[in-house]
Design a protein around this motif. Structure first.
Motif, short mmCIF file in Angstrom:
data_model
loop_
_atom_site.label_atom_id
_atom_site.label_comp_id
_atom_site.label_asym_id
_atom_site.label_seq_id
_atom_site.Cartn_x
_atom_site.Cartn_y
_atom_site.Cartn_z
N PHE A 1 38.40 72.82 -43.06
CA PHE A 1 39.76 73.17 -42.64
C PHE A 1 40.32 72.03 -41.81
N PHE A 2 41.49 71.54 -42.23
CA PHE A 2 42.20 70.47 -41.53
C PHE A 2 43.45 71.09 -40.93
N ASP B 1 38.78 75.95 -30.04
CA ASP B 1 37.52 76.55 -29.58
C ASP B 1 36.48 76.59 -30.70
N ILE B 2 36.92 76.63 -31.95
CA ILE B 2 35.95 76.65 -33.06
C ILE B 2 35.89 75.31 -33.79
N ALA B 3 36.53 74.29 -33.25
CA ALA B 3 36.61 73.01 -33.96
C ALA B 3 35.29 72.25 -33.88
N ASP B 4 34.92 71.64 -35.00
CA ASP B 4 33.82 70.69 -35.00
C ASP B 4 34.31 69.32 -34.52
N VAL B 5 35.58 69.03 -34.78
CA VAL B 5 36.19 67.79 -34.32
C VAL B 5 37.58 68.10 -33.80
N LEU B 6 37.91 67.58 -32.62
CA LEU B 6 39.26 67.68 -32.06
C LEU B 6 39.81 66.28 -31.88
N LEU B 7 40.97 66.01 -32.48
CA LEU B 7 41.63 64.72 -32.34
C LEU B 7 42.88 64.91 -31.49
N GLN B 8 42.84 64.52 -30.22
CA GLN B 8 43.99 64.61 -29.33
C GLN B 8 44.72 63.27 -29.33
N PHE B 9 45.56 63.09 -30.34
CA PHE B 9 46.24 61.81 -30.54
C PHE B 9 47.47 61.69 -29.64
N VAL B 10 47.99 60.50 -29.53
CA VAL B 10 49.23 60.28 -28.78
C VAL B 10 50.38 60.96 -29.52
N ALA C 1 35.40 59.36 -39.56
CA ALA C 1 34.58 60.55 -39.74
C ALA C 1 35.40 61.72 -40.26
N VAL C 2 36.61 61.87 -39.75
CA VAL C 2 37.47 62.96 -40.18
C VAL C 2 37.91 62.76 -41.63
N ALA C 3 38.25 61.54 -41.99
CA ALA C 3 38.63 61.25 -43.38
C ALA C 3 37.49 61.55 -44.34
N ARG C 4 36.27 61.22 -43.94
CA ARG C 4 35.11 61.50 -44.80
C ARG C 4 34.90 63.01 -44.95
N LEU C 5 35.05 63.74 -43.87
CA LEU C 5 34.92 65.19 -43.94
C LEU C 5 35.95 65.79 -44.89
N PHE C 6 37.19 65.33 -44.75
CA PHE C 6 38.29 65.83 -45.58
C PHE C 6 38.00 65.57 -47.05
N ALA C 7 37.50 64.39 -47.36
CA ALA C 7 37.42 63.93 -48.76
C ALA C 7 36.05 64.13 -49.39
N VAL D 1 30.58 75.25 -43.01
CA VAL D 1 32.03 75.10 -42.90
C VAL D 1 32.37 74.25 -41.68
N LYS D 2 33.29 73.32 -41.87
CA LYS D 2 33.71 72.43 -40.78
C LYS D 2 35.20 72.63 -40.50
N VAL D 3 35.56 72.57 -39.23
CA VAL D 3 36.94 72.74 -38.80
C VAL D 3 37.38 71.51 -38.02
#
Length: 753
Positions: free
Chosen positions: A205-206, A247-256, A325-331, A233-235
């Motif tokens: 889930f993205f 709270d359930i995220a495997d990865v959190l990206l807090q971008f600008v 890492a996020v791009a690899r998970l997505f794809a 399952v990855k979030v």
């Protein structure tokens, strides 16, 4: 007994469990009741929740002419019997102290009680006067994604077909317009190709620009169930502010804030560089475009080279390896990916582009039009799709995704409406921001607002409140006073929710019938009746001689037949618990996935993006672009707004629920702990938030439910108190494609009050 915010949040889990077991909420006693003690309910009536775009099915319990209980509809595929606390507490919005029971007109500066004839005659006279003196474009209608489809359809017919102006828009322009533009530019047609059923099929889930835990809690519960049931399952959550969804995220990206375009392009770079592209899918089903120019895959690859993670990292404020890492998970090959987003992407001056770039990721990887693989825009209002996007109640649209600028489309609609197509204007009307600017500068002489509260919800609010005071303003509303009805010249009392019959269309293309359960109080009438009575007084009675809402729906449904947005008949919707269109066979199955065989009845084999002449979707080269207003030395903070679990929109309903009001009586601003320390602000201190447009005074929250990244502040927009209405601060710059305002980013300074 004090009911705290913590108590409220605890009750969510209890409510979900109990409603899933067939329990209801006792609207009189304020406590949960078991299935056998439901306050002597006389009958249960099928409907749909009045709040967000999820479209949860409900059963309303009626006793002695009142809705006394609500429970989740176990036969509705959306929620399968579950409800969030706002849904369970729906009975408490019905009979409130501020229910508007009689028409009001302004006399000597005050709103006073009037008869229906007096109020409607005045409305018709003022609209006739404006049209006669200044032409049809001097009048306008502003509707809502909370309207029933029949209401929006009649407004469209009255203004576009009979009066001859396209000045009809609605509040989905402020929340979903960039999603519309994103789907239509990429695929040629609006709305998602998948449905909520993809949640149970997805492996990744993205989630970007969406706080599902608070804005779409039932969908979030489905996502949580999916993750808990499968450890693989990855979030991924992408948001400048840490939210409860994370709270359930495997990865959190807090971008600008405002750098999401660079991030999405950088993910595309990794997908191409690491050979994660589905080359057969790309070759057979896509085109590449840069602006209006068609380009090759190699040219797109050259464009994307500027967004290597090592370069994008400096723009986005993220580690390059995290982007990879996020791009690899997505794809990842052999895994299903579902993207979900809402206002965080849409409410931007480049919201359309951001939507396009999410679609790009699915198209490059071929993760689309298959179970569990879909780019899915979540919808904010219960019928923003069904009553605005599908009905065509925006200034550039006509029913069934037609457009006013297309002569063939105008002729098709005019034939069903029975009007002269020459009367229908080919020029798009005022979109929301331009409509209220026209009120402010005098171009608009009369404005009718129905089922929405722009006097609180518009950005750069001071300018537009002044404009509403200048024009002849008619408001059809359930409650009074609201921050819009207080400005009106005429206020018409509206029936609420299951006090009338009608259709909603939710975010997954599900068309749902809402039965009438009780009579409206006082002299309140359905908005359909308001529209028909004004139409009659304007001389258009022959076009509005309907005997019931079913007749209105069946006329509208004619316009959907053969458009690949075919809607089911009213008689079937009364019996069913919602159907996802297209439903070309009135007795046939609903459609799970569009554009793909064997799901879509209009596709014989493979995948065909039939909204495009060549059946190919578009992968767009869209560059990074900053927000309209960036922080500087005078206004050093990024500022953003959004929703919280307890309240909804401008809180005209939720502030009438005692449990909710006690849990969250006023809004607040979230600050990063380091920023708060620098400006000398502690938790619960009051602060002034000031922009170039206005100021707001709110209590500061530090390390609370949401945690913005350094340099960013965030506030909910639900507060009704003038000093706490955050939209005096927000900016009214808008996307030049979708015309959607940039609520999500402006520049502010924050000082201790």
């Amino acid at each position: 007994m004090k009911f705290s915010r913590r108590d409220f949040l605890k009750s969510i889990a209890v409510a979900a469990a109990m409603t899933g077991s067939g329990c209801s909420f006792d609207a009189g006693g304020g406590k949960m009741q078991g299935p056998t003690s439901q306050q002597d309910v006389e009958q249960w009536v099928k409907g749909v929740c009045r709040y967000c775009g999820t479209g949860c099915g409900v059963l309303s319990g009626v006793s002695k002419g009142k809705i006394v209980a609500v429970k989740g509809d176990p036969d509705c595929a959306v929620n399968k019997g579950k409800l969030c606390v706002k849904g369970i507490l729906l009975p408490k919005i019905m009979d409130t102290e501020d229910r508007l029971l009689h028409p009001l007109i302004r006399k000597n500066g005050r709103l006073v009680r009037a008869t229906w004839d007096e109020a409607l005659d005045l409305v018709a006279a003022k609209f006739k006067e404006a049209i006669s003196q200044y032409g049809p474009d001097s009048v306008a209608y502003y509707g809502s994604g909370q309207n029933y489809a029949e209401e929006a359809y009649l407004a469209n017919k009255l203004f576009k077909g009979c009066i001859g102006t396209n000045n009809i828009d609605g509040n989905p322009r402020t929340c979903m317009a960039s999603a519309v533009a994103g789907y239509t530019t990429t695929f040629g047609k609006d709305e998602p190709m998948g449905t909520y059923a993809d949640i149970e099929q997805a492996d990744v889930f993205f989630i970007i620009g969406a706080n599902m835990a608070e804005a779409h809690p039932i969908l979030y519960s489905r996502l949580v169930d999916r993750k808990n049931g499968n450890p693989d399952v990855k979030v991924i959550v992408v948001d400048p502010r840490r939210t409860r969804t994370a709270d359930i995220a495997d990865v959190l990206l807090q971008f600008v804030p405002g750098t999401d375009l660079a991030l999405l392009n950088s993910m595309a770079y990794v997908i191409i560089e690491e050979n994660l592209v589905d080359r057969d899918f790309v070759a057979n089903h896509t085109n590449f475009m840069q602006g209006e120019k068609k380009i090759s895959f190699d040219e797109f690859k050259s464009f994307i080279a500027d967004y290597a993670p090592e370069k994008a990292a400096g723009i986005c404020g993220l580690p390059a390896e995290q982007i990879r890492a996020v791009a690899r998970l997505f794809a990842a090959k052999g895994r299903n990916t579902m993207s979900m987003w809402t206002m965080g992407l849409n409410q931007r001056i480049r919201g359309t582009w951001a939507n396009n770039l999410v679609h790009n990721l699915h198209l490059l990887t071929g993760k689309i039009c298959k179970p569990g693989n879909t780019p899915f825009s979540l919808t904010g209002q219960p019928s923003a799709c069904g009553s605005i996007r599908e009905v065509g109640a925006l200034s550039h649209l006509l029913p069934a995704h037609r457009v006013v600028a297309n002569a063939k489309h105008r002729e098709e609609v005019a034939r069903v409406w029975g009007v002269d197509p020459a009367k229908m204007s080919p020029k798009p009307g005022y979109h929301t921001i331009e409509m209220f600017r026209a009120a402010a500068d005098g171009r608009l002489k009369a404005l009718w607002v129905v089922c929405t509260n722009p006097g609180q919800s518009l950005p750069n609010l001071e300018l537009y409140r002044q404009g509403m005071e200048k024009t002849f303003l008619v408001v059809s509303e359930t409650y009074h006073p609201t921050r819009t009805s207080e400005l009106a010249d005429v206020v018409l009392p509206s029936a609420l929710w299951m006090e009338k019959e009608g259709i909603y269309g939710n975010g997954e293309r599900r068309t749902q019938h809402i039965a009438k359960a009780v009579e409206p109080p006082g002299e309140a009438k359905p908005d359909v009746w308001h529209l028909m009575e004004v139409a009659k007084r304007l001389g258009f009675e022959k076009f509005f001689a309907y005997k019931d809402t079913e007749e209105i729906w069946e006329e509208y449904r004619k316009l959907t037949v053969g458009t690949k947005m075919d809607l089911p008949p009213y008689s079937r919707l009364r019996k069913e618990h919602g159907l996802t269109w297209p439903v070309p066979d009135p007795d046939g199955p609903e459609t799970y996935i569009r554009y793909a065989a064997p799901y879509d009845p209009f596709v014989k084999e493979g995948i065909n993006f039939y909204g495009k002449p060549d059946g190919r979707a578009v992968i767009f080269a869209r560059p990074q672009s900053n927000a309209q207003e960036m922080p500087d030395s005078e206004y050093p903070f990024f500022f953003s707004t959004g929703r919280i679990l307890e309240h909804w929109h401008t809180a005209t309903m939720t502030m009438n629920v005692p449990e909710i009001k006690r849990a969250m009586p006023e809004m607040y601003v979230e600050l990063n702990a380091d920023d708060a320390a620098q400006i000398g602000v502690k938790d619960n201190d009051y602060v002034h938030i000031t922009s170039r447009r206005g100021q707001c005074r709110l209590k500061a929250k530090i390390d609370g439910r949401g945690q913005p990244r350094p340099g960013m502040a965030w506030a909910p927009f639900h507060d009704t108190e003038i000093s706490r209405m955050i939209n005096f601060v927000t900016i009214d710059a808008f996307d030049d494609i979708s015309k959607q305002p940039e609520y999500k980013i402006c520049a502010v300074k924050i000082e201790r009050a």
